[in-house]
Write an enzyme that holds these catalytic residues in place. Structure first.
Site, short mmCIF file in Angstrom:
data_model
loop_
_atom_site.label_atom_id
_atom_site.label_comp_id
_atom_site.label_asym_id
_atom_site.label_seq_id
_atom_site.Cartn_x
_atom_site.Cartn_y
_atom_site.Cartn_z
N LEU A 152 0.84 -1.35 0.02
CA LEU A 152 -0.11 0.03 -0.09
C LEU A 152 0.91 1.32 0.14
O LEU A 152 0.99 1.95 0.87
CB LEU A 152 -0.89 -0.03 1.07
CG LEU A 152 -1.99 1.08 1.24
CD1 LEU A 152 -3.07 0.92 0.52
CD2 LEU A 152 -2.44 1.25 2.74
N GLY A 153 1.44 1.65 -1.03
CA GLY A 153 2.42 2.70 -1.50
C GLY A 153 1.48 3.86 -2.09
O GLY A 153 0.32 3.73 -2.07
N ILE A 229 -0.27 -5.91 -10.72
CA ILE A 229 0.03 -4.48 -11.18
C ILE A 229 1.64 -4.44 -10.74
O ILE A 229 1.94 -3.35 -11.44
CB ILE A 229 -0.73 -3.66 -10.84
CG1 ILE A 229 -0.64 -2.19 -11.70
CG2 ILE A 229 -0.47 -3.19 -9.56
CD1 ILE A 229 -1.50 -2.40 -13.11
N ARG A 231 5.22 -6.42 -10.54
CA ARG A 231 6.09 -7.03 -11.36
C ARG A 231 5.74 -8.61 -11.38
O ARG A 231 5.29 -9.23 -10.28
CB ARG A 231 7.58 -6.89 -10.76
CG ARG A 231 8.10 -5.41 -10.97
CD ARG A 231 8.25 -5.25 -12.33
NE ARG A 231 8.85 -3.86 -12.73
CZ ARG A 231 8.22 -2.89 -12.89
NH1 ARG A 231 7.03 -2.81 -12.97
NH2 ARG A 231 8.96 -1.42 -13.08
N ASP A 255 -1.13 -7.57 -15.30
CA ASP A 255 -0.27 -6.68 -16.20
C ASP A 255 0.97 -6.79 -16.43
O ASP A 255 1.55 -6.22 -17.21
CB ASP A 255 -0.53 -5.10 -15.50
CG ASP A 255 -0.15 -4.15 -16.62
OD1 ASP A 255 -0.86 -4.27 -17.77
OD2 ASP A 255 0.47 -3.13 -16.18
N GLU A 260 8.73 -10.93 -19.92
CA GLU A 260 7.89 -9.93 -20.63
C GLU A 260 8.92 -9.61 -21.68
O GLU A 260 10.01 -9.45 -21.41
CB GLU A 260 7.44 -8.62 -19.90
CG GLU A 260 6.45 -9.11 -18.96
CD GLU A 260 5.96 -7.72 -18.17
OE1 GLU A 260 6.29 -6.55 -18.89
OE2 GLU A 260 5.50 -7.97 -17.23
N HIS A 278 1.19 -5.38 -19.93
CA HIS A 278 2.18 -4.01 -19.22
C HIS A 278 1.70 -3.10 -19.69
O HIS A 278 2.53 -2.17 -20.27
CB HIS A 278 3.47 -4.49 -19.35
CG HIS A 278 4.28 -4.09 -18.03
ND1 HIS A 278 5.34 -4.62 -17.61
CD2 HIS A 278 3.93 -2.54 -17.40
CE1 HIS A 278 5.81 -3.52 -16.56
NE2 HIS A 278 5.15 -2.49 -16.56
#
Ligand code: NAP
Length: 312
Positions: A152-153, A229, A231, A255, A260, A278
């Site tokens: 929660l940043g 969302i 990495r 995402d 990737e 992404h």
């Protein structure tokens, strides 16, 4: 004379134009032979502009002994060897805050699409199945469900605000408790146990590698959903794939992935997952703001001033 910089990877074209106005840019990704390219520039280059996955490792820093600054396009700096930069007194900057709202929009879209299965229902319509095969099956509401935010940043809080507007309740886990009204869980397993949707918004890198593993997914259970969302490295991807196929969790919205953009082709056949390439911050407005901040950090440094958004 414009200062000379190295650009490690292909960057948003508007940002490249602004970099070209201020600096003489040497594009590493266009160089046929990296060692010769770096050797020729080593005596003159004091800064790098890099882009998320391109990053910068210790070998690159060693090849550029005059390097003073690595200016990253993106908030996540997991592809930059921060310890090596610190050891060599190289400043690293990123692009925080300017992307919070856009990434949070993407996260909310993943939550909505994963629970409500809008992409799958659209495929159903386009296949001509509506009517022919009856109505699309019922899905799951967001209202009243608990969103557990792991990390929660800045972005996590922007996601929580959006989820509240959808009638969801919020819980979270960080390494340290925050001054917020939402309940805190002491570890990812407890958060998963208390949540309907477990959403990852931590940084990537070694410290968070496979933070979401089989134990966490077991705690989430067969009615639970995962949204990532952060990495790809934050979740144990082979385990997630297996749990989705075996319906040991209800669904996933992703995402970000391992390797990737060459993602595991098994993803193409998993029906209970919504997959984005992404695109968290991928709007013209947000990418412009990120690029402007990247360029500003470079300009400030070459003007002998402190950078704006320093990581180390
Ligand atoms: P931030 O403000 O630093 O927030 C990160 C949060 O994660 C902090 O609250 C931190 O709290 C928590 N955290 C860090 N390590 C943890 C751990 N080991 N266990 C549990 N919690 C941990 O960063 P941000 O600006 O919100 O960005 C977060 C991340 O989102 C980025 O680093 C990037 O990886 C990802 N991101 C993805 C996209 C995309 O396109 N999908 C776009 C932008 C960013 P504590 O320090 O108290 O643990």
């Amino acid at each position: 004379m414009k200062p000379e910089i190295i650009v490690t990877g292909k960057i948003f074209s508007r940002t490249q134009e602004k970099l070209d106005q201020a600096f003489t840019c040497h594009k590493m990704y266009e160089a046929a032979e990296h060692a010769a390219f770096l050797k020729e520039l080593a005596p003159r280059v004091r800064a790098l502009a890099t882009f998320g996955p391109a990053g910068a490792d210790a070998a690159l820093m060693d090849a550029l002994p005059k390097l003073e600054l690595i200016s990253n396009f993106g908030v996540g700096v997991d592809a930059i060897d921060l310890a090596a930069a610190k050891q060599r007194r190289i400043i690293v900057t990123n692009t925080p805050d300017v992307l919070n709202e856009c990434v949070a929009d993407t996260a909310l879209a993943l939550v909505l699409n994963t629970l409500r299965m809008f992409p799958q229902s659209e495929r159903f319509l386009r296949a001509g199945d509506w009517g022919a095969r009856g109505a699309y099956p019922l899905t799951t509401s967001l209202g009243g469900k608990v969103l557990g935010v792991l990390g929660l940043g800045r972005i996590g809080e922007a996601i929580a605000r959006r989820a509240l507007a959808c009638g969801m309740q919020i819980r979270y886990h960080n390494r340290s408790k925050k001054d917020v009204a939402w309940p805190y869980d002491p570890d990812p397993v407890a958060l998963a146990k208390n949540s309907d949707v477990l959403l990852m918004a931590t940084p990537g890198g070694a410290e968070t590698s496979k933070l979401v593993n089989a134990r966490v997914l077991d705690a989430l259970g067969p009615e639970g959903y995962v949204v990532n969302i952060a990495r790809g490295s934050v979740i144990d991807e082979p385990v997630l794939l297996r749990y989705l196929k075996e319906k040991r969790i209800a669904g996933a919205g992703l995402d970000v992935f391992d390797d990737e953009p060459k993602i595991n082709p098994e993803w193409f056949t998993v029906e209970n997952a919504v997959l984005f390439p992404h695109v968290g911050s991928a709007t013209v407005e947000t990418r412009t703001a990120m690029g402007d901040l990247q360029v500003e950090n470079l300009r400030l440094h070459f003007a002998g001033k402190p950078v704006r958004t320093r990581v180390v």
